[in-house]
Design a protein around this motif. Structure first.
Motif, PDB file in Angstrom:
ATOM      1  N   GLN A 160      -2.433 -17.253   7.930  1.00 33.07           N
ATOM      2  CA  GLN A 160      -1.180 -17.465   8.655  1.00 33.07           C
ATOM      3  C   GLN A 160      -0.115 -17.787   7.630  1.00 33.07           C
ATOM      4  O   GLN A 160      -0.301 -18.717   6.832  1.00 33.07           O
ATOM      5  CB  GLN A 160      -1.335 -18.660   9.608  1.00 33.07           C
ATOM      6  N   ASP A 161       0.976 -17.066   7.624  1.00 28.90           N
ATOM      7  CA  ASP A 161       2.038 -17.255   6.632  1.00 28.90           C
ATOM      8  C   ASP A 161       1.500 -17.241   5.209  1.00 28.90           C
ATOM      9  O   ASP A 161       1.909 -18.049   4.365  1.00 28.90           O
ATOM     10  CB  ASP A 161       2.781 -18.580   6.870  1.00 28.90           C
ATOM     11  N   GLY A 162       0.539 -16.419   4.954  1.00 22.98           N
ATOM     12  CA  GLY A 162       0.029 -16.296   3.583  1.00 22.98           C
ATOM     13  C   GLY A 162      -1.020 -17.329   3.213  1.00 22.98           C
ATOM     14  O   GLY A 162      -1.479 -17.364   2.075  1.00 22.98           O
ATOM     15  N   TYR A 163      -1.385 -18.238   4.141  1.00 21.44           N
ATOM     16  CA  TYR A 163      -2.379 -19.267   3.819  1.00 21.44           C
ATOM     17  C   TYR A 163      -3.505 -19.311   4.844  1.00 21.44           C
ATOM     18  O   TYR A 163      -3.288 -19.057   6.035  1.00 21.44           O
ATOM     19  CB  TYR A 163      -1.728 -20.655   3.736  1.00 21.44           C
ATOM     20  N   ILE A 164      -4.689 -19.671   4.364  1.00 24.47           N
ATOM     21  CA  ILE A 164      -5.814 -19.844   5.273  1.00 24.47           C
ATOM     22  C   ILE A 164      -6.086 -21.342   5.360  1.00 24.47           C
ATOM     23  O   ILE A 164      -6.250 -22.004   4.328  1.00 24.47           O
ATOM     24  CB  ILE A 164      -7.064 -19.117   4.746  1.00 24.47           C
ATOM     25  N   SER A 165      -6.077 -21.882   6.561  1.00 26.59           N
ATOM     26  CA  SER A 165      -6.264 -23.328   6.715  1.00 26.59           C
ATOM     27  C   SER A 165      -7.623 -23.696   7.278  1.00 26.59           C
ATOM     28  O   SER A 165      -7.995 -24.871   7.287  1.00 26.59           O
ATOM     29  CB  SER A 165      -5.192 -23.909   7.635  1.00 26.59           C
ATOM     30  N   SER A 166      -8.357 -22.729   7.778  1.00 20.14           N
ATOM     31  CA  SER A 166      -9.699 -23.058   8.256  1.00 20.14           C
ATOM     32  C   SER A 166     -10.550 -21.798   8.281  1.00 20.14           C
ATOM     33  O   SER A 166     -10.035 -20.683   8.353  1.00 20.14           O
ATOM     34  CB  SER A 166      -9.624 -23.656   9.660  1.00 20.14           C
ATOM     35  N   LEU A 167     -11.832 -22.024   8.184  1.00 18.49           N
ATOM     36  CA  LEU A 167     -12.799 -20.934   8.285  1.00 18.49           C
ATOM     37  C   LEU A 167     -13.975 -21.454   9.084  1.00 18.49           C
ATOM     38  O   LEU A 167     -14.356 -22.617   8.917  1.00 18.49           O
ATOM     39  CB  LEU A 167     -13.316 -20.546   6.896  1.00 18.49           C
ATOM     40  N   PRO A 168     -14.565 -20.658   9.935  1.00 15.08           N
ATOM     41  CA  PRO A 168     -15.770 -21.140  10.604  1.00 15.08           C
ATOM     42  C   PRO A 168     -16.958 -21.020   9.645  1.00 15.08           C
ATOM     43  O   PRO A 168     -16.834 -20.418   8.581  1.00 15.08           O
ATOM     44  CB  PRO A 168     -15.919 -20.175  11.778  1.00 15.08           C
ATOM     45  N   GLY A 169     -18.061 -21.606  10.003  1.00 15.17           N
ATOM     46  CA  GLY A 169     -19.284 -21.425   9.228  1.00 15.17           C
ATOM     47  C   GLY A 169     -19.413 -22.394   8.067  1.00 15.17           C
ATOM     48  O   GLY A 169     -18.754 -23.440   8.039  1.00 15.17           O
ATOM     49  N   PRO A 170     -20.251 -22.070   7.088  1.00 15.41           N
ATOM     50  CA  PRO A 170     -20.610 -23.019   6.037  1.00 15.41           C
ATOM     51  C   PRO A 170     -19.433 -23.438   5.152  1.00 15.41           C
ATOM     52  O   PRO A 170     -19.482 -24.462   4.505  1.00 15.41           O
ATOM     53  CB  PRO A 170     -21.669 -22.264   5.220  1.00 15.41           C
ATOM     54  N   MET A 171     -18.349 -22.632   5.123  1.00 17.63           N
ATOM     55  CA  MET A 171     -17.224 -22.985   4.267  1.00 17.63           C
ATOM     56  C   MET A 171     -16.215 -23.893   4.974  1.00 17.63           C
ATOM     57  O   MET A 171     -15.195 -24.262   4.404  1.00 17.63           O
ATOM     58  CB  MET A 171     -16.502 -21.707   3.806  1.00 17.63           C
ATOM     59  N   SER A 172     -16.490 -24.247   6.227  1.00 17.08           N
ATOM     60  CA  SER A 172     -15.484 -24.974   7.003  1.00 17.08           C
ATOM     61  C   SER A 172     -15.110 -26.302   6.347  1.00 17.08           C
ATOM     62  O   SER A 172     -13.947 -26.690   6.330  1.00 17.08           O
ATOM     63  CB  SER A 172     -15.992 -25.203   8.425  1.00 17.08           C
ATOM     64  N   GLY A 173     -16.108 -26.999   5.774  1.00 18.62           N
ATOM     65  CA  GLY A 173     -15.860 -28.302   5.163  1.00 18.62           C
ATOM     66  C   GLY A 173     -14.825 -28.218   4.057  1.00 18.62           C
ATOM     67  O   GLY A 173     -13.987 -29.107   3.880  1.00 18.62           O
ATOM     68  N   TRP A 174     -14.884 -27.128   3.339  1.00 15.41           N
ATOM     69  CA  TRP A 174     -13.989 -26.964   2.185  1.00 15.41           C
ATOM     70  C   TRP A 174     -12.527 -27.028   2.592  1.00 15.41           C
ATOM     71  O   TRP A 174     -11.663 -27.462   1.867  1.00 15.41           O
ATOM     72  CB  TRP A 174     -14.311 -25.613   1.534  1.00 15.41           C
ATOM     73  N   PHE A 175     -12.254 -26.554   3.828  1.00 17.75           N
ATOM     74  CA  PHE A 175     -10.864 -26.449   4.271  1.00 17.75           C
ATOM     75  C   PHE A 175     -10.348 -27.710   4.961  1.00 17.75           C
ATOM     76  O   PHE A 175      -9.206 -27.752   5.361  1.00 17.75           O
ATOM     77  CB  PHE A 175     -10.715 -25.250   5.214  1.00 17.75           C
ATOM     78  N   PHE A 188      -5.908 -22.445   1.407  1.00 15.36           N
ATOM     79  CA  PHE A 188      -6.206 -21.467   0.372  1.00 15.36           C
ATOM     80  C   PHE A 188      -5.235 -20.300   0.549  1.00 15.36           C
ATOM     81  O   PHE A 188      -5.031 -19.841   1.676  1.00 15.36           O
ATOM     82  CB  PHE A 188      -7.649 -20.989   0.549  1.00 15.36           C
ATOM     83  N   PRO A 189      -4.603 -19.847  -0.541  1.00 15.64           N
ATOM     84  CA  PRO A 189      -3.678 -18.732  -0.355  1.00 15.64           C
ATOM     85  C   PRO A 189      -4.438 -17.466   0.060  1.00 15.64           C
ATOM     86  O   PRO A 189      -5.585 -17.258  -0.376  1.00 15.64           O
ATOM     87  CB  PRO A 189      -3.032 -18.562  -1.728  1.00 15.64           C
ATOM     88  N   GLN A 190      -3.799 -16.675   0.850  1.00 14.86           N
ATOM     89  CA  GLN A 190      -4.406 -15.419   1.296  1.00 14.86           C
ATOM     90  C   GLN A 190      -4.814 -14.586   0.070  1.00 14.86           C
ATOM     91  O   GLN A 190      -4.119 -14.582  -0.937  1.00 14.86           O
ATOM     92  CB  GLN A 190      -3.354 -14.692   2.122  1.00 14.86           C
ATOM     93  N   LEU A 191      -5.946 -13.908   0.172  1.00 14.36           N
ATOM     94  CA  LEU A 191      -6.391 -13.116  -0.983  1.00 14.36           C
ATOM     95  C   LEU A 191      -5.501 -11.881  -1.109  1.00 14.36           C
ATOM     96  O   LEU A 191      -5.202 -11.232  -0.104  1.00 14.36           O
ATOM     97  CB  LEU A 191      -7.847 -12.690  -0.797  1.00 14.36           C
ATOM     98  N   PRO A 192      -5.064 -11.547  -2.314  1.00 11.59           N
ATOM     99  CA  PRO A 192      -4.179 -10.400  -2.480  1.00 11.59           C
ATOM    100  C   PRO A 192      -4.927  -9.094  -2.180  1.00 11.59           C
ATOM    101  O   PRO A 192      -6.159  -9.057  -2.197  1.00 11.59           O
ATOM    102  CB  PRO A 192      -3.763 -10.468  -3.946  1.00 11.59           C
ATOM    103  N   GLU A 193      -4.164  -8.053  -1.944  1.00  6.23           N
ATOM    104  CA  GLU A 193      -4.734  -6.753  -1.620  1.00  6.23           C
ATOM    105  C   GLU A 193      -5.769  -6.317  -2.640  1.00  6.23           C
ATOM    106  O   GLU A 193      -6.816  -5.783  -2.330  1.00  6.23           O
ATOM    107  CB  GLU A 193      -3.612  -5.691  -1.565  1.00  6.23           C
ATOM    108  N   LYS A 194      -5.407  -6.552  -3.898  1.00  7.19           N
ATOM    109  CA  LYS A 194      -6.323  -6.139  -4.965  1.00  7.19           C
ATOM    110  C   LYS A 194      -6.650  -7.343  -5.828  1.00  7.19           C
ATOM    111  O   LYS A 194      -5.771  -8.167  -6.104  1.00  7.19           O
ATOM    112  CB  LYS A 194      -5.660  -5.067  -5.815  1.00  7.19           C
ATOM    113  N   SER A 195      -7.887  -7.401  -6.287  1.00  5.13           N
ATOM    114  CA  SER A 195      -8.281  -8.524  -7.141  1.00  5.13           C
ATOM    115  C   SER A 195      -7.750  -8.287  -8.546  1.00  5.13           C
ATOM    116  O   SER A 195      -7.320  -7.180  -8.894  1.00  5.13           O
ATOM    117  CB  SER A 195      -9.805  -8.644  -7.181  1.00  5.13           C
ATOM    118  N   PHE A 196      -7.809  -9.344  -9.341  1.00  5.25           N
ATOM    119  CA  PHE A 196      -7.348  -9.248 -10.722  1.00  5.25           C
ATOM    120  C   PHE A 196      -8.110  -8.151 -11.460  1.00  5.25           C
ATOM    121  O   PHE A 196      -7.523  -7.327 -12.161  1.00  5.25           O
ATOM    122  CB  PHE A 196      -7.565 -10.596 -11.429  1.00  5.25           C
TER     123      PHE A 196
END
Ligand code: SF4
Lengths: 506, 215
Positions: free
Chosen positions: A441-456, A461-469
């Motif tokens: 949302q607006d370029g940021y991820i504030s929550s994720l379901p599942g095992p990574m939920s605690g991290w958020f 976390f900024p949205q992942l860009p179209e292409k990786s480095f």
């Protein structure tokens, strides 16, 4: 004081919001860093300073290799100096031993020198509950937090986070000090207030900075003079010492003390260094009639058996790593929930309180390595903290670590595999990208379901860009190669053209 | 098994440990000579007042002056060869204060006197140029509170007692035949920065420290 390391996140949230305190602590850290760096200059240039630190690390390593032998030797020599040496397996036992001494010597009033081990075992609370004895902390900062009923904010400056106004109000409320915002007047009032306690106390309790095995001596350092009172005036002196505080000789101890005070307050030496060789001699007036050393294990001997974890016992409690730590600088001491805040606590807390209870402590680390770079004891903070994380994931019964859930383990395992295999990593990333970005949302991820939920729960976390480095890098490389190839072809063409021009039939 | 044995057994069972050579640092036993100027600089930086005087007679005069200026009423003196060289009788008559040697008082009389004295005076065993410290060796002649309870503390140091640094001191303390119950290293004035980082001198120890340096 109740130890609450499991409340790290909620307390950290409250503390981070106190912006004035945060700015002050960051400013104080800057000042201390400057003072300590300047004091370390006494050893010479950077290379000489590194050498001095390396010697400190070597002394600590030597202590660890010889620990049981040094303790036995210390005990033998201290005993022949007239000191009674007692051993305690854990906090409860140490407290019971001191309680026994309070009863044996019919103690009514205790004065204390600042001692972190007594905070660790919760001695004040225990004695006040169990014996009704009156206890006065002698160090000004420690005295203030004792009145306030909070944990020390820093091992050297227990009340360093409080403003003059806050200190004045606390002392006005608890010891009837007339309100004043002048530091010298506050000092003067507490000096007079405690002076009377120092003179009347029956028992003095201190920690130990270094114990010397070959002579059975104790060394204690301080600036205020409370330890001198506590070890000179009462009938009984009890020194609490964790098992790792012993060293071979005066020369080793003095080198460590030089590193300790320079990294602690930026001083070459503190105002007072007390070297105690036993109770007062028969004809003397000052000094205790009876002197005890309580050697406290409290989980350390279990850690000692592990070749990696024993490294946590290198610490000489200078506090420098805390000043260096970006996390401690932001959240302060309270979230850590016990007496050793910051990196120094993160490496020892899991071994004493268990991996489960202290998980947030060793997870709240960016692994920047600032702590490790300045440590005069050679503590490998990064290795230990990474190790605790690993132990927690896989589970470690020795140190109270129940395995994380199957889901979380699976996530880590997947990541582990992927990280080791470039093809898997690439395809994994592609899948993860679309999965993650769908929640942006607006370029940021504030929550994720599942095992990574605690991290958020405490970060976005900024949205992942179209292409990786790596993808962009690859594309750039390809583009460049094409350009090069293109220009090479053009050159060839031009050369051929020239050749034809030159050799065309006339 | 006792607690002690359990803990030691556990430590001894660590298979990684290789007990070996003991002390890492070696004491410096040759560099006895200290640098007087460095000592003075460091002691002043730590908050002490240092007066370089020619001999003990000059110390006696200075004590007389300071005591009169500060209107000191009660003095406690450690019973040492150097403090015995001062003519206390004469000083007392001149400046009208009360003086006692710590060794001549005992029990409650000692305690109440030392706790109410305004000035404590001692010699020292050594001094350290590196840090500007004086090293006291406590005994019946030199009780611990003489240098700590009074508001003003004076120490008489002979230049020959100054050692280069703490590693020299380490060598001397390590090999003491019969060590005293306590040594104290005093460096300048008692201090605290516990109130909002403001350095205030004179927390629990003397607020004023004077070192007389003589040949
Ligand atoms: S871990 Fe190192 S830097 Fe941190 S307090 Fe201990 S000795 Fe000092």
């Amino acid at each position: 004081m109740k130890l609450r390391p499991e409340d790290f996140q909620s307390v950290a949230r409250e503390e981070v919001a106190k912006t004035a305190q945060r700015d002050f602590v960051i400013m104080v850290a800057g000042v201390f860093n400057y003072l300590c760096d300047t004091a370390m200059g006494a050893y010479g240039d950077k290379e000489e300073q590194d050498k001095a630190r390396a010697l400190g690390a070597q002394i600590r390593e030597n202590t660890l290799h010889n620990l049981p032998q040094l303790l036995e030797e210390f005990e033998k020599n201290a005993t022949s100096n007239g000191i009674q040496v007692l051993w305690a397996a854990d906090a409860e036992e140490a407290c019971q031993l001191v309680k026994g001494l309070v009863e044996k010597h019919q103690v009514k009033t205790i004065t204390k020198g600042k001692s972190m081990i007594s905070e660790e075992i919760g001695l004040n609370h225990f004695l006040e509950q169990e014996t009704g004895v009156k206890i006065y902390e002698g160090d000004l900062g420690e005295f203030i937090v004792q009145q306030r009923g909070t944990l020390p904010f820093h091992i050297v400056g227990p009340a360093i986070n409080l403003t003059v106004q806050e200190i004045a109000s606390i002392l006005q409320e608890h010891i009837d000090m007339p309100y004043t915002e002048t530091a010298a007047e506050i000092v003067s009032y507490v000096r007079t207030f405690l002076r009377d306690k120092f003179e009347r106390a029956d028992m003095g309790i201190t920690g130990v900075n270094q114990a010397i095995a070959s002579t059975g001596s104790l060394i204690l350092v301080e600036n205020e003079g409370n330890i001198r009172w506590v070890t000179s005036a009462p009938r009984v002196h009890v020194a609490l010492m964790s098992i790792e505080k012993v060293c071979a000789s005066f020369a080793d101890a003095f080198h460590l003390l030089g590193l300790l005070t320079r990294n602690c307050t930026g001083q070459a030496i503190t105002s007072y260094v007390s070297i105690l060789n036993g109770p007062r001699r028969d004809d003397e007036e000052d000094g205790p009639e009876a002197m005890y050393v309580v050697i406290v294990d409290n989980g350390r001997s279990a850690a000692y058996q592990d070749p990696h974890l024993k490294e946590a016992l290198r610490c000489i409690r200078c506090g420098r790593c805390g000043i260096q730590c970006p996390i401690y600088g932001r959240v302060g001491a309270y979230p850590y929930g016990w007496c050793y805040p910051g990196p120094m606590g993160n490496v020892i807390a899991p071994l004493i309180m268990g991996l489960d209870r202290t998980r947030d402590l060793y997870e709240a680390c960016t692994l920047c390595g600032g702590c490790q770079s300045v440590c005069p004891g050679g503590t490998p903070h990064l290795d230990l903290i990474s190790r605790y994380r690993h132990m927690k994931v896989t589970g470690d019964e020795r140190f109270g670590g129940t395995r994380v859930s199957l889901k979380e383990r699976a996530a880590f395992e997947l990541m582990n595999r992927g990280m080791q295999n470039p093809a898997l990593y690439k395809s994994g990333l592609k899948i993860a990208r679309s999965y993650i970005n769908r929640r942006s949302q607006d370029g940021y991820i504030s929550s994720l379901p599942g095992p990574m939920s605690g991290w958020f729960t405490c970060r976005d976390f900024p949205q992942l860009p179209e292409k990786s480095f790596r993808e962009r890098w690859q594309e750039d490389l390809q583009r460049e190669a094409a350009q090069l190839a293109g220009s090479a072809a053009a050159q060839q063409e031009a050369a051929a053209h020239n050749y034809h021009l030159k050799h065309r039939p006339r | 098994m006792s607690r002690r044995e359990i803990i030691l057994e556990r430590l001894k069972s660590a298979t990684w440990a290789k007990p070996a050579s003991r002390s890492i640092m070696s004491p410096e036993d040759e560099a006895y000579q200290g640098e007087v100027q460095i000592f003075i600089e460091k002691a002043i930086a730590a908050g002490a007042q240092v007066e370089e005087l020619g001999n003990i007679a000059e110390v006696q005069d200075r004590i007389g002056q300071i005591v009169a200026e500060a209107k000191i009423e009660k003095i406690i003196v450690a019973d040492e060869a150097i403090t015995r060289q001062i003519d206390w009788q004469k000083l007392q008559e001149q400046a009208g204060f009360l003086v006692e040697f710590s060794s001549e008082l005992a029990g409650d009389a000692y305690r109440s006197y030392v706790l109410s004295a305004d000035l404590g005076i001692t010699g020292c065993q050594y001094a350290l140029a590196e840090t500007g410290s004086v090293v006291l060796e406590h005994s019946r002649a030199s009780e611990r509170l003489v240098s700590h309870a009074p508001d003003h503390y004076m120490c008489i140091v002979r230049k020959g007692q100054i050692l280069k640094d703490r590693l020299v001191l380490a060598g001397l303390l390590q090999n003491y035949q019969s060590p005293p119950a306590a040594w104290t290293l005093i460096t300048g004035v008692s201090r605290t920065a516990d109130v909002a980082m403001q350095v205030v001198l004179g927390m629990h120890g003397p607020r004023r420290v004077t070192i007389f340096l003589i040949d």
